[in-house]
Design an enzyme around this catalytic site. Sequence first.
Site, PDB file in Angstrom:
ATOM      1  N   ARG A 143       0.849  -1.183   0.000  1.00  0.00           N
ATOM      2  CA  ARG A 143       0.000   0.000   0.000  1.00  0.00           C
ATOM      3  C   ARG A 143       0.890   1.240   0.000  1.00  0.00           C
ATOM      4  NH1 ARG A 143      -3.327  -2.936  -1.500  1.00  0.00           N
ATOM      5  NH2 ARG A 143      -5.488  -3.219  -0.797  1.00  0.00           N
TER       6      ARG A 143
ATOM      7  N   GLU B 103      -3.714   7.513  -5.531  1.00  0.00           N
ATOM      8  CA  GLU B 103      -3.896   6.777  -6.779  1.00  0.00           C
ATOM      9  C   GLU B 103      -5.147   7.262  -7.492  1.00  0.00           C
ATOM     10  OE1 GLU B 103      -3.766   2.581  -5.881  1.00  0.00           O
ATOM     11  OE2 GLU B 103      -1.681   2.668  -5.213  1.00  0.00           O
TER      12      GLU B 103
ATOM     13  N   HIS C  20      -0.544  -0.157  -9.895  1.00  0.00           N
ATOM     14  CA  HIS C  20      -1.237  -1.010  -8.920  1.00  0.00           C
ATOM     15  C   HIS C  20      -1.853  -2.221  -9.618  1.00  0.00           C
ATOM     16  CE1 HIS C  20      -3.387  -0.926  -4.756  1.00  0.00           C
ATOM     17  NE2 HIS C  20      -3.055  -2.153  -5.104  1.00  0.00           N
TER      18      HIS C  20
END
Length: 346
Positions: free
Chosen positions: A242, A271, A290
């Site tokens: 994360r 993000e 991601h």
Amino acid sequence: MHRPVGVSRDFLDADGNNVWGDIGLDALEAAGIAWEYLEENTAELTPGQIEGRPGVIFAAPAVTKNTFAGVTEPPLVLARFGVGYDSVDLPVCTANSVAVTITPDGARRPVSTAALTMILASLHNLGAKDRLLRRGEWDRRTEWMGRGLTGTTIGLIGLGNTSTDLVELLKPFGTTVIAYDPYCPPERAEALGVRLTGIADIAAASDVVVVMAVLTDETFHLINSDFLAQMKPAARLVNVSRGPIVDEAALIDALRSGTIAGAALDVFETEPLSTDSALIGMDNVILTPHSIAWTDEMSLGNGGSAVRAVIDAIESRAPQFVVNRDVLTKSEFQARLTRQQSDVRS
């Protein structure tokens, strides 16, 4: 009468195709359980989406107190497609006698393989070499001599399910693996051949630091300017967990100043990553959106695990990977679990 099991709309692209491919939903049909995609793609699950359903399989939407506003018949299980649950309000779910599950069995090998990919890519300066070729700068390749993985020290932030698999993948390379995880039993680490140590030692001793911890108040900005200043100048940082575990501004400063040699990042503090981020212009940084672990293996693994959680609940079994474990002892949850199968199949 119950509505079908719900599957969040973010699984579908504009043409109505599942962006993940096969996620094992046919197992629901094989078990005689009806399911359907939710009608709307929402940032958080809404009361109308969960009301009266035995379970909901979801990926991107958050779960908040608003999700349960006015709901009289919540699902027994909310099955997240993935291992992170920082956008899920667990106390609210527990208060509503709803179990929240994740899919560590499905993500284990895909994420550990992704971490190994990022380690190797960073050590071999893959990003910089790719850009050299695309820019027609073939003669500059000697400027980006890489470093072999064999014999290096790998420092893990977190020694959970996925990190354990990475330890196994690293064995042929003869690496020394150390880890910071205050919740890992020492005997478990010893059995893996991993030395547990403090966070400062991870910074100072590691050739590659790999972040694989869960985001919590304790891990927020665990990798900060002090940590980065203690790392070796030739060391790399890999984050497949994360983004907010790493202080991104401090990392950018460390990369610019040469405090560390490079980084490989699949996750970011905000993000999507802004197109004007300083990280994008750095040749010593490898960036992925991601999604480095997103493969057919992960699709079917995560989907199959989430589907099993729903089937277990409908068939009056407590699902395996419940993260709000307190809910399992609630009398209301147990009563709903007991009667669930007859209700859904009636």
